[in-house]
Scaffold this motif. Structure first.
Motif, PDB file in Angstrom:
ATOM      1  N   SER A  43       0.839  -1.206   0.000  1.00 33.66           N
ATOM      2  CA  SER A  43       0.000   0.000   0.000  1.00 33.66           C
ATOM      3  C   SER A  43       0.866   1.246   0.000  1.00 33.66           C
ATOM      4  O   SER A  43       0.563   2.230  -0.676  1.00 33.66           O
ATOM      5  CB  SER A  43      -0.896   0.026   1.232  1.00 33.66           C
ATOM      6  OG  SER A  43      -1.735  -1.087   1.237  1.00 33.66           O
ATOM      7  N   GLN A  91      -9.293   0.215  -0.369  1.00 33.54           N
ATOM      8  CA  GLN A  91      -9.575  -1.142   0.089  1.00 33.54           C
ATOM      9  C   GLN A  91     -11.037  -1.296   0.499  1.00 33.54           C
ATOM     10  O   GLN A  91     -11.715  -2.223   0.086  1.00 33.54           O
ATOM     11  CB  GLN A  91      -8.645  -1.442   1.265  1.00 33.54           C
ATOM     12  CG  GLN A  91      -8.759  -2.854   1.781  1.00 33.54           C
ATOM     13  CD  GLN A  91      -7.582  -3.198   2.692  1.00 33.54           C
ATOM     14  OE1 GLN A  91      -6.658  -2.419   2.862  1.00 33.54           O
ATOM     15  NE2 GLN A  91      -7.637  -4.375   3.280  1.00 33.54           N
ATOM     16  N   ASP A 171      -6.182  -0.675  -4.283  1.00 36.78           N
ATOM     17  CA  ASP A 171      -5.567  -1.273  -3.099  1.00 36.78           C
ATOM     18  C   ASP A 171      -6.492  -2.331  -2.514  1.00 36.78           C
ATOM     19  O   ASP A 171      -7.429  -2.015  -1.799  1.00 36.78           O
ATOM     20  CB  ASP A 171      -5.269  -0.178  -2.065  1.00 36.78           C
ATOM     21  CG  ASP A 171      -4.376  -0.681  -0.949  1.00 36.78           C
ATOM     22  OD1 ASP A 171      -4.152  -1.909  -0.882  1.00 36.78           O
ATOM     23  OD2 ASP A 171      -3.902   0.153  -0.153  1.00 36.78           O
ATOM     24  N   GLU A 172      -6.223  -3.565  -2.812  1.00 30.79           N
ATOM     25  CA  GLU A 172      -7.070  -4.686  -2.377  1.00 30.79           C
ATOM     26  C   GLU A 172      -8.544  -4.358  -2.557  1.00 30.79           C
ATOM     27  O   GLU A 172      -9.321  -4.392  -1.596  1.00 30.79           O
ATOM     28  CB  GLU A 172      -6.765  -5.034  -0.915  1.00 30.79           C
ATOM     29  CG  GLU A 172      -5.286  -5.310  -0.692  1.00 30.79           C
ATOM     30  CD  GLU A 172      -5.003  -5.963   0.653  1.00 30.79           C
ATOM     31  OE1 GLU A 172      -5.865  -6.725   1.122  1.00 30.79           O
ATOM     32  OE2 GLU A 172      -3.924  -5.725   1.208  1.00 30.79           O
TER      33      GLU A 172
END
Ligand SMILES: Nc1ncnc2c1ncn2[C@@H]1O[C@H](COP(=O)(O)OP(=O)(O)O)[C@@H](O)[C@H]1O
Ligand SMILES: [Mg+2]
Lengths: 250, 394
Positions: A43, A91, A171-172
């Protein structure tokens, strides 16, 4: 031409040396997956690409990151302009407490767009690109919070696409979602590749191998290996990479 | 043993809780009970009566009419619903215009008879006399049992509790005074307070914030007399100079002082609200290329709208109940204000200034309690609306 070119990047949170000499080159219209165990700096690296880490006090970076050939850490760079070029999906879905329409229109409005027909076209287009149109076309004026988690995340993707970025950082993006929503997002990434360059952080190995062209493996702040995805998953050079992808740790 | 102790503590807590609630309830009941006494208090000054000729069709007068008859603003009975007939106002001292001192008697022992005779003989008369001079077989209409009506209070446009023969307990000038001063205060302090809270929450560095925040909170601890004093020596002369006013003690002076007093509340509450804006939403805005300022006014302020509204309402609450500072700077003229540059008088200031001189149980005393009830109801509405606003979330 390289769209992203990170050279000798070191990054510190105050005293903590979070990234060590990272070098990554990304070509246009490719999907890059960043994998590695929790806390390895994925990240952190991703947030360097749109200067999101600027918001954290006491951080320091050395080295350079070029986006379309320009050093984004040069002193005269306007961060807001950079972020229009390099969009981001987080995320956890983080829609604004506004209507679905206004969520997507937000980026256009802060860009100074006042032409309502243009905004409307662009919003619809973006929602369609994010494969959300059929589900929301009747409730564009409802609160974004009325959507499910998976829908919210696709709304966030639509929101990022609306301002036509060159690069989309994710990010995820599916880590907080159920398997069906995850599958939809993966499908979407595959579609988006045609128009965008995507850098996606994931700790789901299958996901990385399914969606990406190239994969980078991070470990303890270092980029251990960066290569074609097929190569990383079938024949990694480093022992540590092999351990990780075969699930021996992480 | 332990069980017993727990039960005991539980019981003690229950008792103290109920005692507190009951006390508060009793205070409210006391307040309203005293206040309703106002509507049993006589229209005419205590110990006096008004008398009119029997043929006069007017049998009732409210306190406003009485005052204006005696002020000679109303001079004909047809203005108060009677026949066309000039009003002849007669006070005790005026009796000597009709009768010689011998006729009235050395010890005024003939006054009751003469008063009765005079009333009966003059169709347009209104006679104002102490009760003891009214004869048993008085020949005329007596206005002694008339009581204050709700309209005299709620619709009354004059507050003049010592007026004779009929005191004026009009709520409107005081209510409007209170609302004007409070509204002015909030209009002045809200923009400034929001600006400061935006600065503290979003712009100031941690160091500056750690100095400024306690300083702002310190403002809340300054006694209100000090604010009043500051207003009196700084703001009042300043306003008088700038606007070339005959007096500087005006609603605006009150608004400014109250605005300053409401600032700490507004800043603290609004800043807290802004700090609860999730980081994720701020980042979402910045990641879309919004500048810091765009993020502040397009995301942070709208997101903390309910917090900012509570800040405003709490600020108003503080302003409405404030007594001392306002008493010192507003000039205390109980007239309905037309601009912010006129002296006004607020409800709390009136209660504080007059309760000491109002005889217990008198109409004046009860009218002050009625004012207290109004104030209580206003603040009640405010706190209910805070509850309501606080609950309304996205
Ligand atoms: N804001 C921060 N301040 C200090 N340290 C941080 C901060 N964010 C992350 N870190 C540290 O940096 C390292 C990398 O974090 P991160 O990039 O979030 O890892 P990943 O995304 O790979 O799980 C971790 O050790 C984490 O504790
Ligand atoms: Mg992470």
């Amino acid at each position: 031409m390289l769209i992203i070119d990170a050279k000798n990047v070191d990054f510190y949170y105050s005293d903590f040396h979070a990234l060590k000499n990272i070098n990554i080159e990304v070509e246009k219209n490719k999907v890059i997956a960043l994998i590695g165990p929790s806390g390895c700096g994925k990240s952190t690296f991703l947030r360097l690409l749109n200067r999101m880490n600027d918001l954290i006090d006491g951080t320091r970076m050395t080295g350079s990151i070029l986006v379309e050939g320009e050093n984004i850490y040069a002193p005269n760079v306007r961060v807001d302009e950079l972020r229009k070029k390099v969009g981001m999906v987080f995320q956890k879905p983080n829609p604004f407490p506004k209507t679905i329409f206004e969520n997507v229109a937000y980026g256009l409005r802060v860009n100074g767009n006042t032409d309502n027909t243009f905004i409307e076209e662009r919003v619809i287009e973006s929602i369609k690109s994010a494969a959300l149109w059929d589900e929301v076309k009747d409730k564009l004026n409802k609160s974004a919070f009325a959507l499910s988690g998976g829908q919210q995340q696709r709304l966030c993707i639509a929101r990022a696409l609306a301002i036509s970025p060159k690069v989309v950082l994710m990010d995820e993006p599916a880590s907080a979602l159920d398997p069906i929503s995850t599958a939809k997002i993966e499908e979407l990434i595959y579609e988006l590749k045609k128009d965008y360059t995507i850098v996606i952080v994931t700790h789901n190995m299958q996901q990385a191998s399914r969606v990406s062209d190239k994969t980078g493996y991070f470990y303890l702040g270092e980029l251990v290996e960066f290569d074609d995805t097929t190569k990383i998953f079938t024949n990694p050079k480093e022992y540590s990479t092999q351990n990780y992808i075969t699930g021996r740790f992480g | 043993m332990k069980r017993f102790l727990e039960k005991f503590v539980e019981g003690a807590l229950l008792i103290s809780g109920s005692v507190t609630s009951i006390t508060i309830l009793l205070i409210i009941i006391f307040l309203f009970k005293e206040a309703t006494g106002l509507f049993n208090s006589p229209v005419v000054e205590e110990g006096y009566v008004l008398a009119m000729n029997k043929s006069n069709p007017v049998k009732k007068l409210n306190s406003y009419q009485i005052k204006h008859i005696f002020d000679a603003d109303i001079t004909n009975w047809d203005e108060v619903g009677g026949k066309e007939e000039p009003i002849e106002v007669v006070r005790l001292s005026d009796l000597t215009n009709y009768y010689t001192e011998e006729e009235l008697g050395a010890d005024f022992e003939n006054i009751p008879a003469k008063a009765s005779e005079l009333t009966a003989s003059r169709p347009g008369i209104i006679l104002f006399l102490p009760e003891q001079y009214i004869a048993k077989n008085f020949d005329g209409t007596l206005l002694s049992k008339e009581t204050m009506q709700p309209g005299d209070f709620f619709g009354g446009t004059e507050w003049y509790p010592t007026a004779s023969p009929s005191p004026q307990y009009g709520l409107l000038p005081l209510l409007l005074g209170t609302l004007w001063v409070s509204l002015g205060a909030i209009l002045l302090s809200l923009p400034f307070g929001i600006a400061v809270s935006v600065y503290l929450a979003e712009i100031a560095s941690m160091r500056i914030r750690n100095i400024l925040k306690p300083l702002v909170e310190l403002l809340a601890g300054i006694p209100s007399v000090v604010y009043g004093f500051f207003g009196l020596v700084v703001i009042v002369p300043f306003l008088q100079e700038t606007f070339k006013l005959p007096v500087g003690e005006t609603a605006l002076a009150g608004s400014i002082v109250l605005g300053i007093m409401a600032l700490p509340t507004i800043i603290t509450v609004a800043e807290d609200a802004m700090r609860t804006v999730p980081r994720a939403i701020k980042e979402a805005s910045l990641a879309l290329g919004a500048t810091h300022w765009q993020t502040i006014y397009r995301v942070i302020i709208p997101y903390s709208k309910s917090g900012i509204t509570s800040a405003a309402v709490l600020g108003i609450g503080r302003a409405i109940g404030e007594t001392m500072a306002v008493l010192m700077v507003t000039g205390n003229a109980a007239v309905i204000p037309h601009t912010l540059l006129e002296p006004v008088r607020t409800i709390p200031a009136t209660i504080a200034a007059e309760l000491g001189e109002a005889p217990v149980g008198s109409g004046h005393y009860e009218a002050l309690f009625a004012l207290g009830c109004i104030l209580f109801l206003i603040t009640l509405v405010i706190s209910i609306s805070i509850e309501f606003i606080g609950r309304k979330k996205y």
